[in-house]
Design a protein around this motif. Structure first.
Motif, mmCIF file in Angstrom:
data_model
loop_
_atom_site.group_PDB
_atom_site.id
_atom_site.type_symbol
_atom_site.label_atom_id
_atom_site.label_comp_id
_atom_site.label_asym_id
_atom_site.label_seq_id
_atom_site.Cartn_x
_atom_site.Cartn_y
_atom_site.Cartn_z
ATOM 1 N N ALA A 274 -10.080 -0.100 -5.978
ATOM 2 C CA ALA A 274 -10.770 -0.843 -7.023
ATOM 3 C C ALA A 274 -10.345 -0.339 -8.406
ATOM 4 O O ALA A 274 -10.124 -1.126 -9.330
ATOM 5 C CB ALA A 274 -12.277 -0.730 -6.848
ATOM 6 N N ARG A 275 -10.211 0.979 -8.542
ATOM 7 C CA ARG A 275 -9.809 1.533 -9.838
ATOM 8 C C ARG A 275 -8.357 1.158 -10.172
ATOM 9 O O ARG A 275 -8.007 0.944 -11.328
ATOM 10 C CB ARG A 275 -9.989 3.046 -9.835
ATOM 11 C CG ARG A 275 -11.448 3.452 -9.779
ATOM 12 C CD ARG A 275 -11.655 4.849 -10.302
ATOM 13 N NE ARG A 275 -13.058 5.227 -10.210
ATOM 14 C CZ ARG A 275 -13.990 4.825 -11.051
ATOM 15 N NH1 ARG A 275 -13.680 4.019 -12.032
ATOM 16 N NH2 ARG A 275 -15.240 5.216 -10.909
ATOM 17 N N THR A 276 -7.511 1.096 -9.152
ATOM 18 C CA THR A 276 -6.122 0.680 -9.373
ATOM 19 C C THR A 276 -6.072 -0.761 -9.871
ATOM 20 O O THR A 276 -5.360 -1.100 -10.825
ATOM 21 C CB THR A 276 -5.312 0.829 -8.075
ATOM 22 O OG1 THR A 276 -5.360 2.197 -7.656
ATOM 23 C CG2 THR A 276 -3.864 0.431 -8.290
ATOM 24 N N ARG A 277 -6.856 -1.625 -9.233
ATOM 25 C CA ARG A 277 -6.898 -3.035 -9.659
ATOM 26 C C ARG A 277 -7.499 -3.175 -11.057
ATOM 27 O O ARG A 277 -7.149 -4.082 -11.810
ATOM 28 C CB ARG A 277 -7.709 -3.862 -8.663
ATOM 29 C CG ARG A 277 -7.004 -4.007 -7.322
ATOM 30 C CD ARG A 277 -7.817 -4.819 -6.367
ATOM 31 N NE ARG A 277 -7.163 -4.877 -5.076
ATOM 32 C CZ ARG A 277 -7.701 -5.420 -4.005
ATOM 33 N NH1 ARG A 277 -8.891 -5.973 -4.081
ATOM 34 N NH2 ARG A 277 -7.044 -5.444 -2.865
ATOM 35 N N LEU A 278 -8.396 -2.265 -11.387
ATOM 36 C CA LEU A 278 -9.061 -2.312 -12.688
ATOM 37 C C LEU A 278 -8.052 -2.140 -13.842
ATOM 38 O O LEU A 278 -8.256 -2.657 -14.933
ATOM 39 C CB LEU A 278 -10.124 -1.208 -12.746
ATOM 40 C CG LEU A 278 -11.100 -1.247 -13.916
ATOM 41 C CD1 LEU A 278 -11.887 -2.552 -13.912
ATOM 42 C CD2 LEU A 278 -12.050 -0.065 -13.831
ATOM 43 N N LEU A 279 -6.954 -1.465 -13.565
ATOM 44 C CA LEU A 279 -5.937 -1.242 -14.592
ATOM 45 C C LEU A 279 -5.296 -2.549 -15.070
ATOM 46 O O LEU A 279 -4.771 -2.629 -16.174
ATOM 47 C CB LEU A 279 -4.852 -0.296 -14.063
ATOM 48 C CG LEU A 279 -5.320 1.141 -13.755
ATOM 49 C CD1 LEU A 279 -4.191 1.930 -13.122
ATOM 50 C CD2 LEU A 279 -5.816 1.825 -15.020
ATOM 51 N N SER A 280 -5.367 -3.582 -14.211
ATOM 52 C CA SER A 280 -4.741 -4.862 -14.570
ATOM 53 C C SER A 280 -5.646 -5.714 -15.477
ATOM 54 O O SER A 280 -5.234 -6.763 -15.949
ATOM 55 C CB SER A 280 -4.381 -5.638 -13.309
ATOM 56 O OG SER A 280 -5.563 -5.985 -12.615
ATOM 57 N N VAL A 281 -6.896 -5.273 -15.710
ATOM 58 C CA VAL A 281 -7.808 -6.011 -16.590
ATOM 59 C C VAL A 281 -7.501 -5.614 -18.031
ATOM 60 O O VAL A 281 -7.598 -4.437 -18.400
ATOM 61 C CB VAL A 281 -9.286 -5.705 -16.235
ATOM 62 C CG1 VAL A 281 -10.218 -6.407 -17.219
ATOM 63 C CG2 VAL A 281 -9.594 -6.136 -14.811
#
Length: 197
Positions: free
Chosen positions: A14-21
């Motif tokens: 989830a934190r990895t995906r958060l970087l794309s926001v």
């Protein structure tokens, strides 16, 4: 989530995906949501693990009690089948050991210790082992730190072991500074003080 490693992996993803926001405020709100969900889920996993440990410990103690009852019944039946002829008064005086003295000897020879309870709150369970070839029958008198007391009748078969705590009737398991004493016909055989960690 069923385990801490699975939860950690999900949070990491989830934190990895958060970087794309790209929106900073949205990213901060989502990060808070992840933190909150992580904390709640981790607490639920730990609670489930604690409940499972307590349930397993209760089942183990129930099985030990059942095994002790079966063994006591077996010994009773064996004793009934093999009762010897009553000895003469003179034989009894010289040959037969005094049952009262054998009981006292077994109680005095008990190995007494503690283990931590499954509740995970620092309380302890009393562990009594009888290494002698005679049953140990006695009154166990337990005291709180304020000297409130309760007495329990105990029988530990020859070579047997008993775990004693909350499930057997002692309030809240044993805490540091509490003590217990063993009595046979009113005579104190030993005293054990619950040790500090």
């Amino acid at each position: 989530m069923t385990s801490s490693p699975t939860l950690e992996q999900a949070v990491s993803e989830a934190r990895t995906r958060l970087l794309s926001v790209h929106n900073e405020r949205l990213r901060a709100d989502l990060s808070k949501d992840i933190d909150g969900t992580y904390a709640r889920t981790l607490a639920a996993i730990r609670d489930a693990e604690r409940q499972k440990t307590v349930a397993l410990e209760r089942e183990a103690e129930r099985q030990r009690a059942a095994a002790a009852a079966i063994e006591a019944e077996r010994r009773k039946k064996l004793a009934a089948l093999s009762k010897p002829a009553p000895p003469s008064v003179e034989q009894h005086r010289h040959d037969a050991p005094d049952f009262h003295e054998l009981t006292k000897s077994a109680v005095a020879g008990l190995q007494v210790g503690v283990r931590y309870s499954a509740l995970g709150d620092g309380t302890k369970v009393l562990v009594l082992r009888n290494p002698t070839p005679y049953p140990a029958s006695f009154d166990l008198r337990c005291y709180t730190r304020t000297d409130a007391q309760k007495t329990f009748s105990m029988i530990i078969p020859a070579g047997g072991e008993k775990h004693f705590g909350f499930l057997q009737g002692w309030c809240g398991n044993f805490k540091d500074g509490e003590r217990c004493e063993a009595y046979v016909d009113g005579e104190r055989m030993w005293q054990y003080k619950i040790p500090a960690p």
